[in-house]
Design a protein around this motif. Structure first.
Motif, short mmCIF file in Angstrom:
data_model
loop_
_atom_site.label_atom_id
_atom_site.label_comp_id
_atom_site.label_asym_id
_atom_site.label_seq_id
_atom_site.Cartn_x
_atom_site.Cartn_y
_atom_site.Cartn_z
N ASP A 1 14.84 -0.30 9.64
CA ASP A 1 15.48 -0.98 8.36
C ASP A 1 14.58 -0.58 7.29
OD1 ASP A 1 14.06 -2.96 9.19
OD2 ASP A 1 15.83 -3.99 9.60
N GLY A 2 15.14 -1.25 6.05
CA GLY A 2 14.32 -1.46 4.95
C GLY A 2 14.18 -2.82 4.54
N PRO A 3 13.44 -3.24 3.62
CA PRO A 3 12.81 -4.46 3.37
C PRO A 3 14.01 -5.54 2.78
CG PRO A 3 12.37 -3.22 1.64
CD PRO A 3 12.98 -2.17 2.50
N HIS A 4 15.07 -4.97 2.34
CA HIS A 4 16.02 -6.00 1.65
C HIS A 4 16.41 -7.19 2.22
CE1 HIS A 4 15.92 -1.58 0.08
NE2 HIS A 4 15.85 -2.08 -1.02
N ARG A 5 17.03 -7.02 3.27
CA ARG A 5 17.40 -8.30 3.97
C ARG A 5 16.30 -9.39 4.20
NH1 ARG A 5 19.18 -6.90 10.35
NH2 ARG A 5 19.11 -9.08 10.37
N THR B 1 0.71 -1.21 0.03
CA THR B 1 0.08 -0.02 0.17
C THR B 1 0.87 1.25 -0.17
OG1 THR B 1 -0.03 0.00 2.44
CG2 THR B 1 -1.95 -1.11 1.20
N ARG B 2 2.28 1.34 0.59
CA ARG B 2 2.82 2.52 0.69
C ARG B 2 4.16 2.46 0.19
NH1 ARG B 2 -0.09 6.05 0.43
NH2 ARG B 2 1.25 7.55 1.54
N TYR B 3 4.56 1.05 -0.47
CA TYR B 3 5.93 1.08 -1.23
C TYR B 3 7.11 1.54 -0.28
CZ TYR B 3 8.64 0.18 -5.35
OH TYR B 3 9.87 -0.39 -5.89
N ALA B 4 6.91 1.26 0.89
CA ALA B 4 8.12 1.68 2.09
C ALA B 4 7.46 0.59 3.28
CB ALA B 4 7.72 3.03 2.72
N THR B 5 8.65 -0.28 3.42
CA THR B 5 8.40 -1.26 4.57
C THR B 5 9.60 -1.44 5.18
OG1 THR B 5 7.37 -3.30 4.89
CG2 THR B 5 8.59 -2.86 2.67
#
Length: 385
Positions: free
Chosen positions: A315-319, A280-284
């Protein structure tokens, strides 16, 4: 050139429009840390007309722990505790390790990190790529679990390297002081803050940010977010899938007097929120972001509409591509259950019940032993982010 024109690659009408307004130039990797953005998180993640501001610490090179890693290392060097070229040894589940690797590159120190099999292979690979030495304990301690096993391995490495230094982030006051700039950034970005929502692991960013904000806003409400089976706020220790928040020891940096309430969140609930944010927000982000967002979403719904709410996303989602955002992994761990309840359960005191789902408690007490040290009576660091 406005932001939309830049995104759409609209040709500039004059050379002046090619100037990148606000773009940063960094002489060192450490200079990329800080000045992270805030994002409005509203519907459809939240109810219509409600929402909160999220401080996106994933925009740091490694995450929120970049701030404290650089600060702790710099302070130790200034005091002479960390000699030039001395080894940095610490226990970590990921994000602090990335920050220490950055500090090692910045200040010229070898870095040895102790982790356990729960660390994502991607993060371990990144740490090695950044020059860190990664040690993985293979068996949990019979009483203290993985956290204690890691602590003991750190002690062994410190004995092998006489010039080594351990940040001891759970009990190091520099871990708290490092987050003063984060608080100042929030004030500059939002002007007024009525409620702060923070995850709690080492206690560093919650104490450092909340203490500064409350000096500006005396009536600030501070909401702590923990995970089920964490001892920080008085629950019994247990096996925890979630990493980055929670603890099996009593971190000395947790400022219990600052919290107005605490929420415990279970792993499936954090996964749901992290995934809903992404859609929904493209930030997680991962476990901590999901847990904080779930609580912030509810706080926004039940608070006065004019309330200005800030939530820190560490932090962000990448890991987490292979865990939180991997369907097969989540199914194998029973994490793809129903949507979390609309409201948390409530208990009056932490000792009233062992929580197993999202639960709120408005009486925050300090459960630490009188010594104020870790569960084993020693100050050596436990498992960090």
């Amino acid at each position: 050139m406005n932001h939309l024109s830049a995104v759409l690659d609209v040709p500039p009408s004059s050379p002046a429009q090619l100037l990148a307004a606000g773009a940063r130039s960094a002489p060192t990797p450490a200079a990329l840390v800080g000045d992270t953005p805030v994002l409005w998180v509203g519907e459809p993640f939240t109810d219509p007309g409600r929402g909160f501001w999220a401080k996106l610490e994933g925009h740091n090179p490694g995450g929120i722990k970049d701030r404290t890693a650089l600060y702790m290392v710099r302070a130790a060097r200034e005091r002479g505790e960390l000699v030039p070229g001395g080894r940095i040894v610490e226990s970590t589940s990921g994000t602090l390790g990335l920050g220490l690797a950055l500090a090692g590159v910045t200040y010229g120190h070898p870095v040895s990190l102790v982790t356990d099999p729960g660390m994502e292979a991607q993060v371990a690979g990144l740490l090695r790529a950044y020059g860190a030495e990664v040690h993985t304990v293979t068996e949990p301690h019979p009483a203290g679990g993985w956290q204690q096993a890691r602590r003991e391995r750190v002690a062994e490495l410190l004995a092998v390297h006489p010039d080594a230094w351990c940040p001891d982030q759970y009990h190091n006051p520099d871990n708290v002081a490092a987050y003063r700039p984060l608080a100042h950034e929030l004030i500059g970005q939002l002007g007024r803050i009525d409620t702060l929502i923070v995850s709690v692991g080492t206690g560093g960013h919650s104490a450092g940010t909340a203490r500064v904000l409350r000096s500006f806003f005396p009536h600030l409400r501070v909401v702590g977010v923990d995970t089920c089976a964490s001892t920080i706020f008085g629950q019994p220790a247990g096996a925890r899938l979630m990493r980055g928040l929670g603890s099996s020891i009593f971190p000395g940096n947790v400022a219990y007097e600052l919290f107005d309430e605490v929420h415990w969140v279970a792993a499936p609930e954090a996964v749901w929120a992290a995934r809903a944010l992404a859609r929904t927000r493209y930030a997680t982000g991962g476990w901590s972001v999901g847990a904080v967002a779930l609580v912030a979403r509810w706080i926004a719904r039940v608070s006065p509409v004019e309330e200005r709410i800030a939530a820190v996303f560490p932090d962000g989602p990448h890991r987490y591509v292979g865990t939180v955002f991997d369907d097969d992994w989540c199914r194998a761990h029973g994490l793809l259950g129903p949507v979390p309840a609309d409201d948390p359960e409530e208990i009056k005191r932490s000792a009233d019940a062992v929580v197993e789902r999202w639960t709120r408690c408005r009486t925050v007490e300090n459960p630490r032993p009188a010594s104020g040290t870790g569960a084993d009576g020693h100050g050596l660091t436990g498992a960090g982010r």
